[in-house]
Motif scaffolding. Structure first.
Motif, PDB file in Angstrom:
ATOM      1  N   GLU A 223      60.010  67.222  56.668  1.00 52.11           N
ATOM      2  CA  GLU A 223      59.409  68.541  56.451  1.00 52.11           C
ATOM      3  C   GLU A 223      57.981  68.369  55.933  1.00 52.11           C
ATOM      4  OE1 GLU A 223      61.631  71.031  53.840  1.00 52.11           O
ATOM      5  OE2 GLU A 223      63.413  71.035  55.114  1.00 52.11           O
ATOM      6  N   LYS A 224      57.142  69.356  56.267  1.00 58.39           N
ATOM      7  CA  LYS A 224      55.745  69.286  55.851  1.00 58.39           C
ATOM      8  C   LYS A 224      55.354  70.597  55.181  1.00 58.39           C
ATOM      9  CE  LYS A 224      54.297  66.268  59.667  1.00 58.39           C
ATOM     10  NZ  LYS A 224      53.439  66.166  60.888  1.00 58.39           N
ATOM     11  N   LEU A 225      54.841  70.504  53.960  1.00 62.20           N
ATOM     12  CA  LEU A 225      54.283  71.671  53.283  1.00 62.20           C
ATOM     13  C   LEU A 225      52.768  71.533  53.314  1.00 62.20           C
ATOM     14  CD1 LEU A 225      54.774  74.261  51.669  1.00 62.20           C
ATOM     15  CD2 LEU A 225      54.741  72.888  49.587  1.00 62.20           C
ATOM     16  N   THR A 226      52.127  72.454  54.023  1.00 63.22           N
ATOM     17  CA  THR A 226      50.682  72.380  54.228  1.00 63.22           C
ATOM     18  C   THR A 226      49.986  73.432  53.386  1.00 63.22           C
ATOM     19  OG1 THR A 226      51.112  71.715  56.507  1.00 63.22           O
ATOM     20  CG2 THR A 226      48.861  72.376  55.965  1.00 63.22           C
ATOM     21  N   GLU A 227      49.073  72.977  52.546  1.00 64.04           N
ATOM     22  CA  GLU A 227      48.252  73.900  51.762  1.00 64.04           C
ATOM     23  C   GLU A 227      47.146  74.444  52.670  1.00 64.04           C
ATOM     24  OE1 GLU A 227      48.731  74.785  48.635  1.00 64.04           O
ATOM     25  OE2 GLU A 227      50.293  73.359  48.057  1.00 64.04           O
ATOM     26  N   PRO A 228      46.658  75.648  52.385  1.00 60.58           N
ATOM     27  CA  PRO A 228      45.594  76.209  53.229  1.00 60.58           C
ATOM     28  C   PRO A 228      44.316  75.389  53.171  1.00 60.58           C
ATOM     29  CG  PRO A 228      45.916  77.535  51.261  1.00 60.58           C
ATOM     30  CD  PRO A 228      47.036  76.552  51.287  1.00 60.58           C
ATOM     31  N   LYS A 229      43.672  75.236  54.322  1.00 52.66           N
ATOM     32  CA  LYS A 229      42.380  74.564  54.376  1.00 52.66           C
ATOM     33  C   LYS A 229      41.269  75.543  54.017  1.00 52.66           C
ATOM     34  CE  LYS A 229      43.895  71.405  58.015  1.00 52.66           C
ATOM     35  NZ  LYS A 229      43.738  70.989  59.431  1.00 52.66           N
ATOM     36  N   LYS A 230      40.106  75.037  53.764  1.00 55.87           N
ATOM     37  CA  LYS A 230      38.979  75.889  53.421  1.00 55.87           C
ATOM     38  C   LYS A 230      38.717  76.880  54.560  1.00 55.87           C
ATOM     39  CE  LYS A 230      34.273  75.726  51.633  1.00 55.87           C
ATOM     40  NZ  LYS A 230      33.116  74.867  51.277  1.00 55.87           N
ATOM     41  N   GLY A 231      38.643  78.154  54.212  1.00 50.28           N
ATOM     42  CA  GLY A 231      38.394  79.192  55.199  1.00 50.28           C
ATOM     43  C   GLY A 231      39.660  79.798  55.776  1.00 50.28           C
ATOM     44  N   GLN A 232      40.821  79.134  55.553  1.00 51.08           N
ATOM     45  CA  GLN A 232      42.092  79.675  56.036  1.00 51.08           C
ATOM     46  C   GLN A 232      42.649  80.681  55.036  1.00 51.08           C
ATOM     47  OE1 GLN A 232      44.736  76.323  56.697  1.00 51.08           O
ATOM     48  NE2 GLN A 232      44.572  76.553  58.906  1.00 51.08           N
ATOM     49  N   ALA A 233      43.544  81.524  55.511  1.00 48.94           N
ATOM     50  CA  ALA A 233      44.242  82.440  54.612  1.00 48.94           C
ATOM     51  C   ALA A 233      45.055  81.627  53.607  1.00 48.94           C
ATOM     52  CB  ALA A 233      45.156  83.357  55.413  1.00 48.94           C
ATOM     53  N   ASP A 234      45.191  82.179  52.407  1.00 54.42           N
ATOM     54  CA  ASP A 234      45.887  81.482  51.325  1.00 54.42           C
ATOM     55  C   ASP A 234      47.394  81.539  51.555  1.00 54.42           C
ATOM     56  OD1 ASP A 234      46.509  80.207  48.999  1.00 54.42           O
ATOM     57  OD2 ASP A 234      46.221  81.957  47.711  1.00 54.42           O
ATOM     58  N   VAL A 235      47.854  80.706  52.473  1.00 58.10           N
ATOM     59  CA  VAL A 235      49.267  80.698  52.857  1.00 58.10           C
ATOM     60  C   VAL A 235      49.794  79.262  52.801  1.00 58.10           C
ATOM     61  CG1 VAL A 235      50.913  81.123  54.720  1.00 58.10           C
ATOM     62  CG2 VAL A 235      49.011  82.705  54.372  1.00 58.10           C
ATOM     63  N   LYS A 236      50.866  79.059  52.038  1.00 59.72           N
ATOM     64  CA  LYS A 236      51.543  77.767  52.049  1.00 59.72           C
ATOM     65  C   LYS A 236      52.486  77.741  53.243  1.00 59.72           C
ATOM     66  CE  LYS A 236      51.264  76.641  47.146  1.00 59.72           C
ATOM     67  NZ  LYS A 236      52.003  76.379  45.889  1.00 59.72           N
ATOM     68  N   ARG A 237      52.310  76.750  54.102  1.00 53.88           N
ATOM     69  CA  ARG A 237      53.053  76.674  55.361  1.00 53.88           C
ATOM     70  C   ARG A 237      54.047  75.521  55.319  1.00 53.88           C
ATOM     71  NH1 ARG A 237      47.801  78.203  56.138  1.00 53.88           N
ATOM     72  NH2 ARG A 237      47.408  79.836  57.701  1.00 53.88           N
ATOM     73  N   LEU A 238      55.329  75.856  55.472  1.00 56.11           N
ATOM     74  CA  LEU A 238      56.376  74.832  55.520  1.00 56.11           C
ATOM     75  C   LEU A 238      56.801  74.657  56.962  1.00 56.11           C
ATOM     76  CD1 LEU A 238      58.304  72.950  53.917  1.00 56.11           C
ATOM     77  CD2 LEU A 238      59.944  74.856  53.903  1.00 56.11           C
ATOM     78  N   GLY A 239      56.718  73.435  57.468  1.00 56.58           N
ATOM     79  CA  GLY A 239      57.053  73.163  58.858  1.00 56.58           C
ATOM     80  C   GLY A 239      58.057  72.041  59.006  1.00 56.58           C
ATOM     81  N   ASN A 240      58.478  71.821  60.265  1.00 56.66           N
ATOM     82  CA  ASN A 240      59.420  70.747  60.600  1.00 56.66           C
ATOM     83  C   ASN A 240      60.741  70.866  59.836  1.00 56.66           C
ATOM     84  OD1 ASN A 240      57.705  69.538  62.412  1.00 56.66           O
ATOM     85  ND2 ASN A 240      57.885  67.504  61.522  1.00 56.66           N
ATOM     86  N   VAL A 241      61.295  72.052  59.792  1.00 59.82           N
ATOM     87  CA  VAL A 241      62.545  72.250  59.059  1.00 59.82           C
ATOM     88  C   VAL A 241      63.729  71.959  59.975  1.00 59.82           C
ATOM     89  CG1 VAL A 241      63.993  73.884  57.799  1.00 59.82           C
ATOM     90  CG2 VAL A 241      61.497  73.975  57.540  1.00 59.82           C
TER      91      VAL A 241
END
Length: 296
Positions: free
Chosen positions: A43-61
């Motif tokens: 699983e991958k928890l991706t923090e928002p990059k600069k300029g992206q919306a402030d959304v924590k994205r959890l993937g590969n579930v």
């Protein structure tokens, strides 16, 4: 000094007792989830990059779970809500459409159950969100199976979803057939459809002409639903309107809040738009249906 310490402890004790218990996570399936054959990696928890919306994205579930957030005992109403974050069936917006929602529900006295369902979509499945619907159906049945342990009424288990999670909520509510083989007593004893739904900017509900897709069959036995959507949402509000009309036509209790502005994906974040008040309106709706009163 000792008297001062004793006083501090006495003042702190009620606050400590009032706090909810720590969240507890349970595997959704006793073994591998149905149909899982491919290794997607960790699983991958991706923090928002600069300029992206402030959304924590959890993937590969690949290993779906439910995490139970219990309200303080003195507040607990006996109602539970399974929370399905959005993310286009690619990722899960796990914070502002997930953990933050669970905290809000706890404040209302509701037991919140965060559903970490499988993403992204699996190949060659029909429907194409089959894995997700299986996870959601199983989550509802499992919460009912754990109702005594959780202190909830099995007839007061709802579901709340955002965007793709809203679509998943509708699929779970309106799909009569269980889409997996029963695996334990929870499946044997309890149904898989929620008793009520809260839908916040649900996606993928209409065809190109704006009509409700034919797979969404509404009957007089469909669960009551609450909707919040914005007119300027790029994920068209026509879906919420079409489903609301289908429900009311069948005399199913429904409430629709259609805001002029707000866009998409705000979740629990405060915005300058009136749509930010949706949690208050949803709370009012839950209260009006008796779901915030102590279960008998």
């Amino acid at each position: 000094m000792i008297r001062g310490l004793a006083l501090a402890l006495a003042l702190a004790l009620p606050a400590a007792l009032a706090r909810a218990a720590e969240p507890v996570t349970h595997k959704l399936w006793p073994g591998k989830a149905p149909g899982e054959t491919k290794d997607l990696g960790a699983e991958k928890l991706t923090e928002p990059k600069k300029g992206q919306a402030d959304v924590k994205r959890l993937g590969n579930v690949s290993e779906p779970t439910i995490t139970v957030y219990a309200p303080p005992k003195e507040k607990a109403s006996g109602t539970a809500v399974v929370v399905a974050p959005g993310g286009g069936y690619s990722i899960l917006a796990i914070e502002h459409e997930g953990t933050d929602v669970c905290k809000w529900l706890n404040d209302l006295g509701v037991t919140a159950v965060l559903l970490k369902y499988r993403v992204p979509k699996r190949e060659a499945q029909s429907p194409d969100n089959l894995a997700m619907v299986q996870d959601a159906q199983r989550a509802v049945a499992l919460v009912r199976g754990m109702s005594k342990e959780l202190g909830v009424d099995p007839n007061r288990v709802g579901m709340l979803g955002f965007s793709a999670g809203g679509h998943l909520t509708v699929c779970t509510a309106l799909t009569q057939k269980r889409l997996y083989e029963k695996v334990d007593q929870a499946d044997e004893a309890f149904g898989h459809r929620p008793n009520f739904c809260v839908l916040v900017y649900p996606a993928y509900l209409t065809d190109k002409g704006g009509a409700l897709k034919p797979e969404f069959v509404v009957t007089k036995d469909s669960p009551p639903m609450f909707f919040a959507h914005s007119s300027d949402d790029p994920v068209t509000s026509e879906g919420s309107v079409a489903l609301y009309l289908a429900l009311t036509k069948n005399k199913v209790p429904a409430e629709l809040h259609l805001y002029a502005t707000g866009g998409h994906g705000y979740g629990m974040r405060k915005t300058p738009h009136p749509c930010a008040s949706w949690p208050d309106r949803a709370g009012d709706w839950l209260k009006s249906r008796g779901l915030l009163e102590k279960a008998k």
